[in-house]
Design an enzyme around this catalytic site. Structure first.
Site, mmCIF file in Angstrom:
data_model
loop_
_atom_site.group_PDB
_atom_site.id
_atom_site.type_symbol
_atom_site.label_atom_id
_atom_site.label_comp_id
_atom_site.label_asym_id
_atom_site.label_seq_id
_atom_site.Cartn_x
_atom_site.Cartn_y
_atom_site.Cartn_z
ATOM 1 C CB CYS A 1 -5.805 -1.163 -6.332
ATOM 2 S SG CYS A 1 -5.132 0.135 -7.740
ATOM 3 C CG PHE B 1 -4.299 -12.872 -8.159
ATOM 4 C CD1 PHE B 1 -3.754 -12.635 -9.313
ATOM 5 C CD2 PHE B 1 -4.230 -11.884 -7.455
ATOM 6 C CE1 PHE B 1 -3.120 -11.185 -9.635
ATOM 7 C CE2 PHE B 1 -3.697 -10.388 -7.483
ATOM 8 C CZ PHE B 1 -3.239 -10.188 -8.858
ATOM 9 C CD GLU C 1 1.409 0.747 -7.552
ATOM 10 O OE1 GLU C 1 2.454 0.545 -7.025
ATOM 11 O OE2 GLU C 1 0.735 1.459 -7.447
ATOM 12 C CE LYS D 1 2.683 -4.814 -8.097
ATOM 13 N NZ LYS D 1 1.916 -5.212 -9.095
ATOM 14 C CE LYS E 1 -7.715 3.530 -4.447
ATOM 15 N NZ LYS E 1 -9.036 3.779 -5.413
ATOM 16 N N GLY F 1 0.534 -16.006 1.290
ATOM 17 C CA GLY F 1 1.395 -15.215 1.988
ATOM 18 C C GLY F 1 1.049 -14.319 2.930
ATOM 19 C CE LYS G 1 2.231 13.462 -7.938
ATOM 20 N NZ LYS G 1 0.733 13.058 -8.049
ATOM 21 C CD GLU H 1 -5.583 1.127 -17.189
ATOM 22 O OE1 GLU H 1 -5.778 1.939 -18.052
ATOM 23 O OE2 GLU H 1 -4.848 0.053 -17.540
HETATM 24 C C1 UDX Z 1 -4.074 -4.461 -8.709
HETATM 25 C C2 UDX Z 1 -4.861 -5.158 -10.022
HETATM 26 O O1 UDX Z 1 -4.302 -6.345 -10.207
HETATM 27 C C3 UDX Z 1 -4.904 -4.383 -10.962
HETATM 28 O O2 UDX Z 1 -5.753 -4.910 -12.042
HETATM 29 C C4 UDX Z 1 -5.622 -2.949 -10.591
HETATM 30 O O3 UDX Z 1 -5.653 -2.063 -11.740
HETATM 31 C C5 UDX Z 1 -5.082 -2.265 -9.575
HETATM 32 O O4 UDX Z 1 -4.567 -3.295 -8.539
HETATM 33 P P1 UDX Z 1 -1.523 -3.900 -8.218
HETATM 34 O O5 UDX Z 1 -2.212 -2.977 -6.920
HETATM 35 O O6 UDX Z 1 -0.280 -3.131 -8.932
HETATM 36 O O7 UDX Z 1 -2.664 -4.208 -9.041
HETATM 37 O O8 UDX Z 1 -1.075 -5.197 -7.570
HETATM 38 P P2 UDX Z 1 -1.206 -6.574 -7.772
HETATM 39 O O9 UDX Z 1 0.086 -7.203 -8.794
HETATM 40 O O10 UDX Z 1 -2.413 -7.109 -8.189
HETATM 41 O O11 UDX Z 1 -1.002 -7.379 -6.260
HETATM 42 C C6 UDX Z 1 -1.507 -6.774 -5.188
HETATM 43 C C7 UDX Z 1 -1.419 -7.369 -3.929
HETATM 44 O O12 UDX Z 1 -1.643 -8.882 -3.806
HETATM 45 C C8 UDX Z 1 0.266 -7.246 -3.651
HETATM 46 O O13 UDX Z 1 0.471 -7.021 -2.374
HETATM 47 C C9 UDX Z 1 0.545 -8.943 -3.920
HETATM 48 O O14 UDX Z 1 1.794 -9.135 -3.071
HETATM 49 C C10 UDX Z 1 -0.553 -9.494 -3.363
HETATM 50 N N1 UDX Z 1 -0.693 -10.915 -3.857
HETATM 51 C C11 UDX Z 1 -0.853 -11.096 -5.408
HETATM 52 C C12 UDX Z 1 -0.713 -12.192 -3.319
HETATM 53 O O15 UDX Z 1 -0.632 -11.761 -2.071
HETATM 54 N N2 UDX Z 1 -0.876 -13.269 -3.540
HETATM 55 C C13 UDX Z 1 -1.151 -13.491 -5.064
HETATM 56 O O16 UDX Z 1 -1.359 -14.606 -5.575
HETATM 57 C C14 UDX Z 1 -1.176 -12.181 -5.788
#
Ligand code: UDX
Length: 430
Positions: free
Chosen positions: A260, A249, A155, A320, A263, A253, A35, A151
């Site tokens: 995140c 949110f 992603e 996602k 876990k 689906g 890395k 934080e």
């Molecule tokens: C998430 C948190 O949003 C972020 O604040 C934290 O720091 C890390 O975890 P991330 O894992 O990057 O971020 O993804 P996020 O965009 O939040 O989506 C998480 C999952 O939820 C994805 O699989 C997405 O498809 C799903 N999702 C999101 C839904 O199924 N429906 C929604 O309305 C929103």
């Protein structure tokens, strides 16, 4: 300021690049030599829009460098951020061994007073524990001030989120730590909230738990909508207009994946259990999410009870869109079930390369979506990459053998798709 960041994953690399962009001198430390070698060449080893450009320009300006040498790194820096991973153990608890390793490095090599800031998502009490570990490994009296600064970046929009955070949470019992951190963040327009370290730790878990709850809640209502033949999109829109609820949110689906939410939900459940305060809502949230892929595959099986030797094309492998991250991606839970049913599975994703394990299991990867759907009996969408909405769906239909389309992210215009002659089903999207 001179800042050391320990752990060059998504959060560490993005945070480092952004601090450098804001005019600080940043060093990134990681034990993974591969890395560090890549990062030192200015090469980002994961897909994150805009980050590659920022990384290269900050390296060129000498604001950002990377190292595997903990001794020099710790001795040279008085502000140290920890952004190492805290993955799930078998029992759902967070694995803190990387936090302990970082504490050991700091303890071993600290030569004078240090500010150590935990940015990794850590269970309640870990920041205090880490401070003890640092002192345990130390052979001198130099003091450490510790703080927890969670934080919230996502992603796929990590850079924008890190540049424009919704809030900055600073949890610490040390006034020296808070003064320094407020100075570091003084140019940010985001509200700054100071709390105890434990409150900061809980804020992160509770935020992710709440967002996961929104998703599972809407997915459960989507199942009800399926039963009564109502569109979940209408329901979500009607709910989201209430500003106390909010529209984000509420997209029904296949459920949440990624590094995140799964876990963090498991860890919070496990910690709450061990403290004698089980969290019953979150328990159901996790269960709904775990069963959502089977709920989807059961829809498919209602039209095709026998999937054996059917050619099934699946669009989307990442958890996602806009990322190549497949950690806890629900796509693979779906693929697993299709493979177990004896289907011939073909997949497409714009960013993810399928591992040899999956190829050995008989899954075929295609880089062109039109090739992937050739002679397919069924098409399943698992990740809502926007380019799928822009496909020439007449061409897709012509290339397929069958006309069955299951949209696990409710991303297509149902009416238009049906007019083209597809059999279309979403999730709660009658
Ligand atoms: C998430 C948190 O949003 C972020 O604040 C934290 O720091 C890390 O975890 P991330 O894992 O990057 O971020 O993804 P996020 O965009 O939040 O989506 C998480 C999952 O939820 C994805 O699989 C997405 O498809 C799903 N999702 C999101 C839904 O199924 N429906 C929604 O309305 C929103």
């Amino acid at each position: 300021m001179k800042i050391l960041i320990i752990g060059m994953g998504y959060v560490g690399t993005t945070t480092g690049a952004v601090f450098a962009h804001q005019g600080h001198k940043v060093t990134g430390l990681d034990i993974d030599q591969m890395k560090i070698a890549l990062l030192n060449k200015g090469k980002l080893y994961f897909h994150e829009p805009g980050l590659q450009e920022m990384l290269s320009s900050q390296i060129k300006k000498n604001n950002l460098s990377f190292t595997c040498d903990p001794e020099t790194a710790v001795k040279d820096h008085d502000i140290i951020f920890i952004t190492v991973g805290t993955p799930s153990l078998e029992n759902g608890k967070a694995d803190l061994s990387y936090i302990r390793q970082a504490a050991e490095m700091i303890g071993r090599y600290k030569n004078k007073e240090k500010l150590v800031v935990v940015k990794s998502t850590v269970p309640i009490g870990t920041t205090d524990e880490m401070e003890k570990w640092i002192y345990e490994y130390s052979n001198n009296e130099a003091s450490v001030h510790t703080a927890m600064n969670p934080e919230f970046l996502r992603e796929g929009s990590a850079l924008n989120d890190a540049l424009h955070p919704s809030r900055i949470v600073l949890g610490s019992e040390s006034s020296e730590a808070l003064v320094k951190l407020k100075e570091l963040y003084k140019n940010s327009t985001a509200p700054i909230l100071t709390t105890s370290t434990k409150a900061a730790e809980i804020i992160k878990y509770a935020s992710n738990g709440f967002l996961a709850t929104k998703i599972s809640f809407i997915n459960e209502i989507a199942r009800l909508c399926d039963t009564v033949g109502v569109s979940i999109k209408d329901v979500a829109e009607g709910m989201g207009l209430d500003e106390r609820i909010g529209a984000p949110f509420l997209q029904a689906g296949l459920g949440y994946g990624g590094s995140c939410f799964p876990k963090d939900v498991k860890e919070l459940l496990s910690t709450a259990d061990s403290l004698g305060n089980p969290l019953s809502i979150l328990r159901e949230v996790e269960k709904i999410n775990r069963t959502q892929p089977s709920y989807f595959v059961n829809k498919v099986k209602r039209t095709h009870p026998l999937l054996k030797d059917k050619k099934v094309t699946l669009f989307g492998l990442s958890f996602k869109p806009h990322t190549d991250d497949i950690r806890e991606s629900v796509s693979f839970a779906v693929i697993n079930q299709l493979v177990a049913e004896g289907a011939k599975v073909y997949v497409h994703d714009p960013a993810v390369t399928l591992s040899t394990d999956w190829i050995r299991k008989g899954v075929t990867q295609c880089w062109d979506p039109y090739v992937a759907v050739k002679e397919a009996d069924l098409l399943l969408i698992c990740t809502d990459w926007p380019q799928y909405a822009d496909l020439n769906w007449v061409k897709v239909k012509e290339r397929m053998n069958g006309s069955y389309l299951f949209d696990g992210r409710n991303m297509l215009d149902k009416e238009k798709i049906k007019q083209l002659g597809f059999y279309y089903e979403g999730i709660g999207n009658a």
